[in-house]
Motif scaffolding. Structure first.
Motif, PDB file in Angstrom:
ATOM      1  N   LYS A  64     -19.124 -27.071 -30.582  1.00 55.76           N
ATOM      2  CA  LYS A  64     -18.690 -26.114 -31.603  1.00 55.76           C
ATOM      3  C   LYS A  64     -19.542 -24.842 -31.570  1.00 55.76           C
ATOM      4  O   LYS A  64     -19.939 -24.297 -32.596  1.00 55.76           O
ATOM      5  CB  LYS A  64     -18.737 -26.747 -32.991  1.00 55.76           C
ATOM      6  N   GLN A  81      -6.784 -29.984 -30.375  1.00 55.46           N
ATOM      7  CA  GLN A  81      -7.430 -28.697 -30.123  1.00 55.46           C
ATOM      8  C   GLN A  81      -8.805 -28.608 -30.797  1.00 55.46           C
ATOM      9  O   GLN A  81      -9.131 -27.632 -31.475  1.00 55.46           O
ATOM     10  CB  GLN A  81      -6.528 -27.552 -30.612  1.00 55.46           C
ATOM     11  N   LYS A  82      -9.599 -29.644 -30.561  1.00 53.59           N
ATOM     12  CA  LYS A  82     -10.961 -29.616 -31.095  1.00 53.59           C
ATOM     13  C   LYS A  82     -11.879 -30.476 -30.228  1.00 53.59           C
ATOM     14  O   LYS A  82     -11.426 -31.330 -29.457  1.00 53.59           O
ATOM     15  CB  LYS A  82     -10.988 -30.105 -32.536  1.00 53.59           C
ATOM     16  N   GLU A  83     -13.169 -30.208 -30.376  1.00 55.35           N
ATOM     17  CA  GLU A  83     -14.166 -30.944 -29.615  1.00 55.35           C
ATOM     18  C   GLU A  83     -14.589 -32.201 -30.375  1.00 55.35           C
ATOM     19  O   GLU A  83     -14.700 -32.189 -31.604  1.00 55.35           O
ATOM     20  CB  GLU A  83     -15.401 -30.070 -29.350  1.00 55.35           C
TER      21      GLU A  83
END
Length: 659
Positions: free
Chosen positions: A209, A294-296
């Protein structure tokens, strides 16, 4: 003129070449040094004229026929100016003690001079006048008193030699240039390596992030990633120390790493149908990108994916040690005082301090639970884990707050520290005297008065120990358990014992003595051996289970690991032996960068890059940086070192000659 000197000059006329000077101890006189005379570009006539001045005002001239033959031919191709010394001596003999026959100092001064002769003056037939004497040296011989007037040269160039075929002055200048630039080249090499190391270290950063949270284990573009694309807790420690030691410090990545791994500690940890203890720290983690959401996300490994499926015992200890280093460097006490950080430390310590069936204060471990994460016969009570355990206990003791259950935990820590230090210092220590004691042990002893408390059979002592153990030095052996002593040398455990002051000052000194005495075995051509000696043959098959990666003098089985350079450097500085660290660093600088910063080296002396070693191994790079920065600024040692605790009761130990 004395009779003996006249005889000397008379004899010179009867030979083609002036005879070699008599030794200084010859009765009656001291002659001119032939080696110095032969370097003169001076005619025999000029030499005889200078020598005849010893006879004083009433001396007779030298025969012209003798002067016709030159003593040394003048080289026509000499291009550089030369300097030489003509030394005339005041002779005192038993016969010349009377006033009439003695020579005055004034008579000698006229014949003592510095002469400068160039090729031009030689070709033109010019004779340069001698300079004034600048220094008088009085020498006391065995039989005679000799007074010499010697002029010390400002510079003495080398003389040309026909057999060499070149001008030695130019060779001398080139040699001086090489020697003079050696140190500068070494410094420039070190600076270039530091610059490259920092560049590669920054490229290994892992972001979550948008914030750096650790480093990849390796960045080898030519090898399969496997688990080298993860952030390992133990691997990140030297990187964190490098970021804290650089000026100005870069503590952000260290703080993010501490908080992120603390967050992972709270996850449920299951391997098959078994749940691990709440305080277990992950061995490693990696960042994955979920394309659907769509995220880590983070994925942690608590040993379930490791070879052998063993949980990392050392991860929690390294986390506490690193937290203390961060606090020491940044003075950010607020981080350690956070409730979640205090809770994380307590969870780790409760795992280790819980009551059980143990009769020893040491921590019982499985094989492969530390840096040596494969089967290598370290099960039981390995010195690496015990040293890290002690280090973590002392670091936590400084950071824990006494509120609520903290006070009770601190009391348990104090008791364990005292018992653990006594046990390690007394039963793990081995030097020449202690080895001799074990060699003479009796077995089958009962009651509390037994000397051989672990019933170790003397015949189980391996033969190599007797040759390896020097008269000066000692070390903490690898493992002690019932009827078993692992006499192998393990560097991590011994160096951590020095840094945490688990080893007494005398033992710390003896450990460094051993490293110096057994330099070729423990350091070799590339620092440093993780263990010594290597398992081989039948023993290797039984202990490692035919492990193809841990073959003789490879990987954990006697391999050489550059990352350990920072531990040796820290231990060397703490014991007042920085020259050991500098010598090891110079060895590493010869090859480490050229070889691509490999993970480890193979061979008895560490000559070959490891057969399965990854290139551009991050902690090899970071270990070098930390070692260099500690040597340049020894105060950095305070981040990773603890002073001896005077409150801890010391055991009575028999002292060897090394103490």
């Amino acid at each position: 003129m004395t009779k003996k000197l006249r005889d000397l000059l008379h004899d010179a006329k009867e030979v083609d070449i002036f005879p070699p000077p008599a030794p200084a101890h010859t009765s009656g006189y001291s002659a001119v040094d032939e080696d110095m005379v032969e370097q003169e570009n001076m005619s025999h006539k000029e030499f005889m004229s200078a020598a005849s001045s010893l006879a004083g005002k009433n001396s007779s001239s030298v025969d012209e026929a003798t002067a016709a033959d030159p003593l040394v031919e003048i080289q026509p191709n000499v291009t550089s100016s030369t300097e030489f010394i003509v030394i005339e001596t005041l002779l005192t003999t038993e016969e010349s003690k009377e006033k009439d026959d003695s020579l005055s100092l004034e008579d000698v001064k006229s014949s003592v001079a510095w002469t400068k002769e160039s090729s031009e003056s030689s070709q033109n037939g010019e004779i340069l006048k001698p300079e004034k004497a600048k220094k008088t040296v009085r020498l006391q011989g065995h039989e005679n008193n000799v007074t010499e007037n010697v002029i010390l040269p400002k510079a003495m160039p080398l003389k040309p030699c026909p057999s060499v075929g070149t001008n030695l002055e130019a060779f001398d200048l080139a040699l001086r240039s090489i020697v003079g630039n050696h140190q500068e080249n070494g410094e420039s090499t070190g600076a270039a390596m530091m610059e490259e190391a920092w560049e590669r270290l920054k490229k290994s950063y892992v972001y979550f992030k948008g914030k750096p949270v650790g480093t990849f284990a390796a960045m080898d573009p030519n090898a399969e990633a496997l688990n080298y694309n993860q952030v390992f807790v133990r691997d990140f420690v030297p990187t964190a120390l490098a970021c804290l030691m650089i000026e100005p410090a870069e503590p952000e990545i260290v703080k993010n790493f501490l908080l992120k791994t603390l967050h992972l500690q709270g996850w449920e940890k299951r391997i098959d149908n078994f749940t691990l203890g709440e305080g277990v720290m992950p061995a490693s983690f990696k960042v994955l990108f979920n394309s659907h959401q769509q995220k880590e996300t983070l994925v942690a490994d608590f040993g379930g994916s490791a070879i052998g499926r063993v949980a990392p015992v050392d991860s929690g200890f390294w986390w506490i040690i690193l937290l203390r280093s961060y606090t020491k460097c940044t003075r950010d006490y607020a981080l350690a005082e956070l409730p979640e950080v205090q809770r994380g430390m307590k969870l780790i310590l409760n795992l280790c301090l819980s009551d059980g069936f143990d009769t020893f204060p040491t921590l019982l471990c499985a094989d492969g639970c530390s840096m040596i994460d494969r089967r290598m016969g370290i099960y039981g009570y390995p010195i690496e884990i015990q040293s890290l355990f002690y280090f973590a206990l002392r670091c936590a003791r400084q950071m824990l707050k006494p509120e609520r259950d903290g006070k009770e935990l601190i009391e348990r820590i104090d008791k364990r520290i005292t018992a653990l230090s006594y046990h390690i210092q007394k039963y793990y220590w081995l030097d020449f005297a202690q080895l001799n004691n074990i060699y003479r042990y009796k077995t089958e002893e009962y009651s509390h008065t037994a000397v051989n408390k672990f019933n170790v059979i003397p015949d189980s002592i391996p033969d190599w120990v007797f040759d390896f153990m020097p008269l000066r030095g000692g070390y903490l052996i690898g493992n002690v358990s019932p009827a078993r002593m692992d006499f192998r040398w393990f560097l991590v455990g011994n160096c951590i014992a020095i840094l945490s002051s688990l080893a007494t000052p005398a033992q710390a000194t003896a450990i460094m003595d051993l490293i110096e005495e057994r330099w070729e075995d423990l350091i070799g051509e590339m620092p440093l051996k993780i263990s010594y000696p290597a398992l081989d043959g039948h023993e290797w098959r039984i202990v490692t289970g035919y492990d193809p990666k841990n073959t003789r003098w490879s990987y954990h089985n006697g391999g050489s690991w550059p990352v350990l350079l920072w531990l040796l450097t820290a231990a060397s500085i703490k014991t007042g032996r920085p020259q050991i660290a500098k010598r090891a660093i110079e060895l590493a600088e010869q090859r480490l960068s050229k070889d691509g910063w490999p993970e480890y080296y193979d061979g008895k002396t560490g000559r070959y890059v490891g057969k399965q070693a990854r290139k551009y191994q991050t902690w090899s790079i970071a270990g070098y940086l930390v070692a260099k920065m500690m040597v340049e600024n020894p105060s950095n040692l305070l981040m990773i070192s603890l002073e001896e605790d005077k409150k801890i009761a010391k055991p009575r130990l028999s002292r060897s000659a090394s103490f």
